[in-house]
Design a protein around this motif. Structure first.
Motif, PDB file in Angstrom:
ATOM      1  N   LEU A   1       0.859  -1.186   0.000  1.00  0.00           N
ATOM      2  CA  LEU A   1       0.000   0.000   0.000  1.00  0.00           C
ATOM      3  C   LEU A   1       0.894   1.235   0.000  1.00  0.00           C
ATOM      4  CD1 LEU A   1      -2.742  -0.998   2.645  1.00  0.00           C
ATOM      5  CD2 LEU A   1      -2.917  -1.096   0.149  1.00  0.00           C
ATOM      6  N   GLU A   2       0.645   2.132  -0.911  1.00  0.00           N
ATOM      7  CA  GLU A   2       1.459   3.344  -1.061  1.00  0.00           C
ATOM      8  C   GLU A   2       2.950   3.020  -1.145  1.00  0.00           C
ATOM      9  OE1 GLU A   2       0.180   5.856   2.169  1.00  0.00           O
ATOM     10  OE2 GLU A   2      -1.873   5.864   1.407  1.00  0.00           O
TER      11      GLU A   2
ATOM     12  N   LYS B   1       4.628   0.619   0.012  1.00  0.00           N
ATOM     13  CA  LYS B   1       5.276  -0.093   1.122  1.00  0.00           C
ATOM     14  C   LYS B   1       4.500  -1.359   1.472  1.00  0.00           C
ATOM     15  CE  LYS B   1       5.806   2.081   4.880  1.00  0.00           C
ATOM     16  NZ  LYS B   1       5.900   3.016   6.022  1.00  0.00           N
TER      17      LYS B   1
ATOM     18  N   ASP C   1       2.582  -3.276   3.809  1.00  0.00           N
ATOM     19  CA  ASP C   1       1.853  -2.893   5.007  1.00  0.00           C
ATOM     20  C   ASP C   1       1.703  -4.127   5.904  1.00  0.00           C
ATOM     21  OD1 ASP C   1      -0.378  -2.453   6.825  1.00  0.00           O
ATOM     22  OD2 ASP C   1      -0.762  -0.629   5.670  1.00  0.00           O
TER      23      ASP C   1
END
Ligand code: PBG
Ligand code: ZN
Length: 325
Positions: free
Chosen positions: A134-135, A137, A139
């Motif tokens: 997510l984004e 990275k 998560d």
């Protein structure tokens, strides 16, 4: 010539060597891995793993019919699919090949077959990573939530044992709580407690179509320079409710296996991984080593180091050829 000590006395012939042998292989402690894929009628040998196949569910059930007669009664299933997305949805939905295979195998063989299944996201994420990205990275906690859901789905399908191989923090505790809250009290957790970032997984990633597209797994799997850290991971998994703790890979990590054996009351498992298997196969094919001797030497070394359970691709060959007798 007077010599007080002659160690060779105990090596003189086979019967004396058998009498004094310290380590025995335990075939009953071995688990054979299988790869299950979408579709039907598929039984394809995996290029990087000679003698190991990718099977569709129908073909796996047929294969098990034969293999159980050989004496294979403990298996570990890995999923292979082209259906991949951000959240690894295909890892736990109703079309997942491991979930489908588990249902069919347990229906057919019941308690005669111990079915364990890999719990990881790398075969199902579009990035090929073991967690959800997510984004940009991975998560941790979102990944743990998906892994826990997958474990519950497997338990619901009748799986005897789940094997989380993702190395996210806190996944054992979260999976245990999820299983308890759904009343799956008997589902065994085989924790990949000390899983190192290793080049020995090469053939597996080709087999499972699970290589990361970008980057590597060093942000979650362990650094092979570290020994004490393995005991930290062991402690956490024990505290979080693991039933069996595993070291992976096996052969370059015999010190870690010995550390585990000395530091836990739980059964210690070791994963004799794909690269270790194929190395033996290729040496044997090239006429540079005797396969039987090398297999027995490797598996005995893993046992001698302290593992009582071994996941190994060699099990089928051992049973087929009677190498253990
Ligand atoms: C998935 C997984 C891997 C293996 C078992 N589960 C590959 C990896 O972490 O890249 C490796 C097994 C083998 O090499 O035989 N997390
Ligand atoms: Zn993975």
């Amino acid at each position: 010539m007077e010599r007080l000590n002659r160690p060779r006395r105990l090596r003189r012939n086979q019967i004396i060597r058998d009498l004094t042998a310290q380590t025995q292989l335990n075939i009953g402690g071995m688990i054979q891995p299988y790869f299950v894929t979408d579709g039907a009628g598929i039984h394809d040998e995996i290029k990087g793993l000679p003698g190991i196949y990718r099977d569709s569910v129908d073909s796996l059930v047929k294969t098990m019919d034969e293999d159980i007669k050989l004496g294979i009664d403990k298996i570990m299933l890995f999923g292979v699919t082209d259906r991949k997305d951000v959240l690894a949805t295909s890892g736990w939905d109703d079309k997942n090949p491991v979930i489908k295979a588990t249902k069919e195998l347990k229906n057919k063989f019941g308690e005669a077959l111990f079915v364990s299944a890999d719990v990881c996201l790398c075969a199902y994420t579009d990035t090929g990573h073991c967690g959800v990205t997510l984004e940009g990275k991975i998560d941790n906690d979102k990944s743990v939530a998906v892994l826990s859901k997958m474990a519950v789905k497997l338990a619901e399908a009748g799986c005897d044992c789940v094997g989380p191989s993702d190395m996210m923090d806190g996944r054992i505790g979260s999976i245990r709580k999820a299983l308890e809250s759904e009343n799956y009290y008997d589902t065994i957790i085989l924790a990949y407690s000390a899983k190192y970032a290793s080049a020995y997984y090469g053939p597996f990633r080709e087999a499972a179509n699970s290589a990361p597209g970008k980057g590597d797994r060093k942000g979650y799997q362990m650094d092979f320079r570290n020994r004490r850290e393995a005991l930290r991971e062991l402690q956490l998994d024990e505290d979080e409710g693991a039933d069996i703790v595993m070291v992976k890979p096996a052969l370059a990590y015999l010190d870690i296996i010995a550390d585990f054996a000395a530091n836990t009351e739980l059964p210690v498992a070791a994963y004799n991984v794909s690269g270790e298997y194929t190395a033996v196969k290729l040496l044997a094919q090239a006429g540079l080593a005797d396969e039987k001797t090398m297999v027995l030497e490797n598996l005995t070394a893993i046992t001698r180091a302290g593992a009582s359970i071994i996941l190994t691709y060699h099990l089928k060959d051992i049973l087929k050829n009677g190498w253990h007798n």
